[in-house]
Design a protein around this motif. Structure first.
Motif, PDB file in Angstrom:
ATOM      1  N   MET A   1      60.794  34.255  27.282  1.00 48.48           N
ATOM      2  CA  MET A   1      59.484  34.728  26.905  1.00 48.48           C
ATOM      3  C   MET A   1      59.307  36.137  27.463  1.00 48.48           C
ATOM      4  N   LYS A   2      58.911  37.049  26.630  1.00 43.33           N
ATOM      5  CA  LYS A   2      58.704  38.425  27.067  1.00 43.33           C
ATOM      6  C   LYS A   2      57.370  38.544  27.792  1.00 43.33           C
ATOM      7  N   LYS A   3      57.339  39.408  28.733  1.00 43.45           N
ATOM      8  CA  LYS A   3      56.127  39.655  29.493  1.00 43.45           C
ATOM      9  C   LYS A   3      55.128  40.390  28.596  1.00 43.45           C
ATOM     10  N   ASN A   4      53.947  39.852  28.465  1.00 47.16           N
ATOM     11  CA  ASN A   4      52.903  40.487  27.688  1.00 47.16           C
ATOM     12  C   ASN A   4      51.927  41.129  28.672  1.00 47.16           C
ATOM     13  N   HIS A   5      51.999  42.428  28.786  1.00 49.52           N
ATOM     14  CA  HIS A   5      51.172  43.103  29.785  1.00 49.52           C
ATOM     15  C   HIS A   5      49.686  43.008  29.459  1.00 49.52           C
ATOM     16  N   ASN A   6      49.321  42.812  28.211  1.00 55.71           N
ATOM     17  CA  ASN A   6      47.918  42.693  27.826  1.00 55.71           C
ATOM     18  C   ASN A   6      47.327  41.346  28.198  1.00 55.71           C
ATOM     19  N   GLU A   7      48.180  40.327  28.370  1.00 63.18           N
ATOM     20  CA  GLU A   7      47.652  38.996  28.646  1.00 63.18           C
ATOM     21  C   GLU A   7      46.934  38.921  29.990  1.00 63.18           C
ATOM     22  N   ASN A   8      47.190  39.830  30.892  1.00 62.89           N
ATOM     23  CA  ASN A   8      46.614  39.773  32.227  1.00 62.89           C
ATOM     24  C   ASN A   8      45.247  40.435  32.328  1.00 62.89           C
ATOM     25  N   SER A   9      44.860  41.216  31.339  1.00 65.21           N
ATOM     26  CA  SER A   9      43.641  42.004  31.456  1.00 65.21           C
ATOM     27  C   SER A   9      42.396  41.142  31.627  1.00 65.21           C
ATOM     28  N   ASN A  10      42.305  40.000  30.955  1.00 65.57           N
ATOM     29  CA  ASN A  10      41.114  39.162  31.085  1.00 65.57           C
ATOM     30  C   ASN A  10      40.978  38.586  32.485  1.00 65.57           C
ATOM     31  N   VAL A  11      42.069  38.147  33.062  1.00 65.89           N
ATOM     32  CA  VAL A  11      42.014  37.558  34.399  1.00 65.89           C
ATOM     33  C   VAL A  11      41.697  38.628  35.437  1.00 65.89           C
ATOM     34  N   GLU A  12      42.222  39.820  35.253  1.00 65.52           N
ATOM     35  CA  GLU A  12      41.977  40.909  36.203  1.00 65.52           C
ATOM     36  C   GLU A  12      40.495  41.253  36.308  1.00 65.52           C
ATOM     37  N   LYS A  13      39.730  40.997  35.254  1.00 67.55           N
ATOM     38  CA  LYS A  13      38.304  41.336  35.233  1.00 67.55           C
ATOM     39  C   LYS A  13      37.434  40.295  35.929  1.00 67.55           C
ATOM     40  N   ILE A  14      37.984  39.137  36.254  1.00 64.70           N
ATOM     41  CA  ILE A  14      37.199  38.067  36.862  1.00 64.70           C
ATOM     42  C   ILE A  14      36.998  38.355  38.353  1.00 64.70           C
ATOM     43  N   ASP A  15      35.769  38.214  38.808  1.00 63.86           N
ATOM     44  CA  ASP A  15      35.447  38.446  40.213  1.00 63.86           C
ATOM     45  C   ASP A  15      35.597  37.144  40.999  1.00 63.86           C
ATOM     46  N   PHE A  16      36.688  37.022  41.712  1.00 60.39           N
ATOM     47  CA  PHE A  16      36.937  35.848  42.545  1.00 60.39           C
ATOM     48  C   PHE A  16      36.491  36.093  43.991  1.00 60.39           C
ATOM     49  N   ARG A  17      35.507  36.942  44.184  1.00 58.93           N
ATOM     50  CA  ARG A  17      34.875  37.202  45.487  1.00 58.93           C
ATOM     51  C   ARG A  17      35.865  37.666  46.563  1.00 58.93           C
ATOM     52  N   GLY A  18      36.827  38.463  46.160  1.00 59.36           N
ATOM     53  CA  GLY A  18      37.794  38.963  47.130  1.00 59.36           C
ATOM     54  C   GLY A  18      38.795  37.930  47.606  1.00 59.36           C
ATOM     55  N   CYS A  19      38.881  36.803  46.907  1.00 57.74           N
ATOM     56  CA  CYS A  19      39.758  35.706  47.331  1.00 57.74           C
ATOM     57  C   CYS A  19      41.047  35.634  46.538  1.00 57.74           C
ATOM     58  N   SER A  20      41.285  36.619  45.678  1.00 58.96           N
ATOM     59  CA  SER A  20      42.487  36.554  44.838  1.00 58.96           C
ATOM     60  C   SER A  20      43.427  37.708  45.139  1.00 58.96           C
ATOM     61  N   SER A  21      44.675  37.453  44.863  1.00 60.56           N
ATOM     62  CA  SER A  21      45.673  38.515  44.943  1.00 60.56           C
ATOM     63  C   SER A  21      46.643  38.343  43.779  1.00 60.56           C
ATOM     64  N   LYS A  22      47.008  39.455  43.195  1.00 55.08           N
ATOM     65  CA  LYS A  22      47.937  39.469  42.064  1.00 55.08           C
ATOM     66  C   LYS A  22      49.350  39.551  42.617  1.00 55.08           C
ATOM     67  N   LYS A  23      50.200  38.648  42.133  1.00 55.20           N
ATOM     68  CA  LYS A  23      51.589  38.629  42.596  1.00 55.20           C
ATOM     69  C   LYS A  23      52.517  38.645  41.384  1.00 55.20           C
ATOM     70  N   GLU A  24      53.593  39.385  41.504  1.00 53.99           N
ATOM     71  CA  GLU A  24      54.580  39.448  40.432  1.00 53.99           C
ATOM     72  C   GLU A  24      55.992  39.253  40.981  1.00 53.99           C
ATOM     73  N   SER A  25      56.101  38.372  41.953  1.00 55.35           N
ATOM     74  CA  SER A  25      57.376  38.092  42.601  1.00 55.35           C
ATOM     75  C   SER A  25      58.115  36.974  41.870  1.00 55.35           C
ATOM     76  N   ALA A  26      59.416  36.916  42.061  1.00 54.92           N
ATOM     77  CA  ALA A  26      60.220  35.847  41.475  1.00 54.92           C
ATOM     78  C   ALA A  26      59.981  34.520  42.196  1.00 54.92           C
ATOM     79  N   ILE A  27      59.656  34.590  43.480  1.00 54.03           N
ATOM     80  CA  ILE A  27      59.367  33.399  44.291  1.00 54.03           C
ATOM     81  C   ILE A  27      58.062  33.644  45.047  1.00 54.03           C
ATOM     82  N   ILE A  28      57.161  32.680  44.927  1.00 52.77           N
ATOM     83  CA  ILE A  28      55.880  32.740  45.638  1.00 52.77           C
ATOM     84  C   ILE A  28      55.747  31.433  46.410  1.00 52.77           C
ATOM     85  N   VAL A  29      55.390  31.514  47.673  1.00 47.42           N
ATOM     86  CA  VAL A  29      55.252  30.317  48.501  1.00 47.42           C
ATOM     87  C   VAL A  29      53.800  30.200  48.947  1.00 47.42           C
ATOM     88  N   LEU A  30      53.220  29.032  48.684  1.00 47.69           N
ATOM     89  CA  LEU A  30      51.862  28.739  49.139  1.00 47.69           C
ATOM     90  C   LEU A  30      51.951  27.795  50.325  1.00 47.69           C
TER      91      LEU A  30
END
Length: 160
Positions: free
Chosen positions: A1-30
């Motif tokens: 699946m190709k990365k669609n750079h436009n697909e992220n614009s809606n989520v980027e506009k949401i105000d999560f009260r400073g509780c969100s971070s955008k990650k583009e790593s191959a591995i993410i650990v919670l």
């Protein structure tokens, strides 16, 4: 699946009260070192933009039942994550349900996204008939898939 750079614009506009971070790593650990030693590894081989929202103690800081994290993809797919050191999966599902209700009430822009509940338990949970019933009601109510895992792959999950 190709990365669609436009697909992220809606989520980027949401105000999560400073509780969100955008990650583009191959591995993410919670992880949640304060409450649980369990951790969830998210494999993201295409390095898609993933929005990690810290729910417990940030987005929902009041003394309410809530899950640990919400992961949102650019297409508004949502992964509600609860990390457990013990196998209290019935309570984990209640925490995720409460968080879904909060998000649906406060973030209508996410209403059309697919929902998955991820319960990450350090120990193998004992599945009771009570949990099976709770799981069936949860799946029907939220049209959601429940995953009990220590590792998920965003690439595979999006293609389901």
């Amino acid at each position: 699946m190709k990365k669609n750079h436009n697909e992220n614009s809606n989520v980027e506009k949401i105000d999560f009260r400073g509780c969100s971070s955008k990650k583009e790593s191959a591995i993410i650990v919670l992880s949640d070192k304060k409450q649980s030693s369990a951790k969830l590894t998210i494999k993201n081989p295409e390095k898609r933009a993933i929005y990690e929202i810290k729910v417990d103690g940030c987005l929902i800081s009041e003394d309410k039942i809530r899950c640990d994290y919400l992961i949102v993809l650019g297409d508004c797919s949502q992964y509600y994550v609860e990390l457990k050191s013990k196998s209290h999966i019935e309570h984990a599902l209640k925490q995720i349900s409460a968080t879904i209700e909060f998000i649906q009430k406060n973030y209508p822009e996410l209403h059309n996204g697919r929902i998955k509940a991820v319960i990450c338990s350090k120990k193998v949970p004992r599945v009771t008939s009570s949990f099976q019933n709770q799981k069936a009601r949860f799946s029907k109510k939220y049209k959601a898939k429940i995953i009990n895992a220590k590792e998920i792959s965003i690439e595979n999950s999006v293609r389901e």
